[in-house]
Design an enzyme around this catalytic site. Sequence first.
Site, PDB file in Angstrom:
ATOM      1  N   TYR A   1       6.130 -10.138   6.499  1.00 27.59           N
ATOM      2  CA  TYR A   1       6.181  -8.697   6.705  1.00 27.59           C
ATOM      3  C   TYR A   1       6.831  -8.416   8.047  1.00 27.59           C
ATOM      4  O   TYR A   1       6.692  -9.192   9.002  1.00 27.59           O
ATOM      5  CB  TYR A   1       4.773  -8.095   6.695  1.00 27.59           C
TER       6      TYR A   1
ATOM      7  N   ASP B   1       0.822  -1.206   0.000  1.00 23.48           N
ATOM      8  CA  ASP B   1       0.000   0.000   0.000  1.00 23.48           C
ATOM      9  C   ASP B   1       0.860   1.261   0.000  1.00 23.48           C
ATOM     10  O   ASP B   1       2.078   1.210   0.190  1.00 23.48           O
ATOM     11  CB  ASP B   1      -0.909   0.017   1.239  1.00 23.48           C
TER      12      ASP B   1
END
Length: 259
Positions: free
Chosen positions: A111, A53
Amino acid sequence: MPRYRLDIEYEGTRYRGWQVQPDVRTVQGEILKALQDFLQQTPVEFKGAGRTDAGVHALAQTAHLEIKRRVPPLQLTHEINDRLPSDINILRVQPAPPKFHARHDAVRRSYLYQIARRRTAFGKRFVWWLKDKLDTVPMHEAATLFHGMHDMRSFTAVREGETRVRIEEVKLVEAGALLLIRLQASHFLWKMVRQMVGVLVEVGRGRLSVADVRRFLRELSNAPAEFTAPPSGLFLEHTWYPGESPESSVQPTFSLPWD
């Protein structure tokens, strides 16, 4: 046509995410411009393993590239990097099998999220700075609830389609004034990582309980969206493919001592 695997690092602060979008700067868009300038070829097949994002970074985004002519990997690395802004860097280029697909062939992704427990003059773009003291004991307990296969409907901004995810690891590690959270899974839904981190932080603050996290996993709730962590502390850490072994150690992107 020759196909290549690219591993890429980038700081996402100035970009509206990875994926090409009209009239905005994206990481994929910048690399495509560099490729087209060097290769003088349109279109170029260039796709990443995941869509980060706006504001999210990558330590190692993986992508595949298919072009019309063969170029030595080292030359291709240099030619692309020479045309890229300084906050995007091609780490390496490798020849890939003809059918290699960066997204479809991936078997696991990880992540890293960095929380700063003190104010920092140097790492603001790479952390979520929290003034509140966090109790990591219930955070560790809540993190274990995510392990395994779960319906993650409560932890995504898009609930259409398949929302079941196998989560391999949610690990908290203290590194000086940094609190690191690593999340590994088969794949991730949109905003899933940031909502999971936000919920864990609320547990550490004492505003949510471990029982609340268990309830979010058991039944649909809109509450995790209210606690979505900011993008600044989030890094796409790694993507694994068949035959590759996940690393176990969790390392910060920079050192932040208490003093």
